[in-house]
Design an enzyme around this catalytic site. Structure first.
Site, short mmCIF file in Angstrom:
data_model
loop_
_atom_site.label_atom_id
_atom_site.label_comp_id
_atom_site.label_asym_id
_atom_site.label_seq_id
_atom_site.Cartn_x
_atom_site.Cartn_y
_atom_site.Cartn_z
CB SER A 88 15.22 12.99 -98.38
OG SER A 88 15.56 14.02 -97.47
CE1 TYR A 101 18.94 9.80 -95.67
CE2 TYR A 101 18.38 12.11 -96.00
CZ TYR A 101 17.99 10.79 -95.82
OH TYR A 101 16.66 10.46 -95.80
CB ALA A 103 26.10 11.32 -101.94
CE LYS A 105 16.83 8.89 -98.83
NZ LYS A 105 15.77 7.90 -99.13
#
Length: 213
Positions: A88, A101, A103, A105
């Site tokens: 992402s 999120y 962390a 990704k």
């Protein structure tokens, strides 16, 4: 369509699924693995009462890629195949309200970048793709500060990329065994601006938030 339902939060279940998939393939060989499973989350850090949610999300978004990759690796070495990690833009730039999120990704990105250098001499390539906001329900079906379904998106969705365009970019990157695919002009710009004008990237990240919340 032929498919297998599997809980990617369970390492043994994942390994069994990889073996079953290989058994069903016409030539009995696994040529590519696409790690696309993930859960979104939007909550400010000071809103989170139980930090166990970080571990829970990491189990899905990171280990849910590590375990199938580990199980598939012997087969991919044999076929000199390809591993795809759907990361992402939140794995490249920190976004407010997305500490959980981001962390997971960032961890996924680091894992697959390191794995790429390990596997290149053995003929296995790793492609990492970095979608931005795609027109799916992942954010509304993601978690809130309590680890429950959010029901709303924390990001602005007006210019969301279509699922078809996103899938097409992934397929094209796979065909050319591309190293990275950053899926938006802002994403490409932000990646380099982060090196020379990090405060500008922070402002861009804040601007991506859904102002209607």
């Amino acid at each position: 369509e032929d498919h297998i339902q599997v809980d990617l939060g369970d390492t043994a279940n994942t390994a069994d699924a990889i073996e079953e998939i290989k058994r069903r393939l016409p030539d009995g060989q696994l040529h590519a693995l696409v790690n696309n499973a993930g859960v979104s989350m939007h909550a400010n850090f000071d809103e989170i009462s139980d930090t166990a949610v970080y571990e829970n999300l990491m189990r899905i978004n990171l280990m849910g890629s590590v375990w199938p990759t580990h199980a598939a690796l012997p087969h991919l070495k044999a076929s000199k195949g390809l591993i795809v990690a759907v990361a992402s833009l939140a794995g490249l730039v920190g976004v407010p309200g997305r500490t959980t999120y981001c962390a997971t990704k960032f961890a996924q990105t680091g894992f697959f970048e390191a794995l790429r250098t390990e596997l290149q001499p053995q003929g296995v390539d790793v492609t990492i793709v970095y979608p931005g906001v795609v027109a799916t329900e992942i954010r509304r079906n993601g978690w809130n500060a309590s680890g429950e379904r959010a029901g709303t998106s924390g990001l602005s969705e007006e210019k969301a990329m279509s699922v078809e365009e996103c899938a097409g970019l992934i397929v094209a990157a796979m065909r050319s065994r591309k190293r990275d695919e950053v899926m938006s002009l802002k994403g490409k710009l932000g990646r380099w601006l982060k090196l020379i004008a990090p405060a500008r990237v922070d402002a861009m990240a804040r601007a991506a938030l859904n102002k209607k919340q």
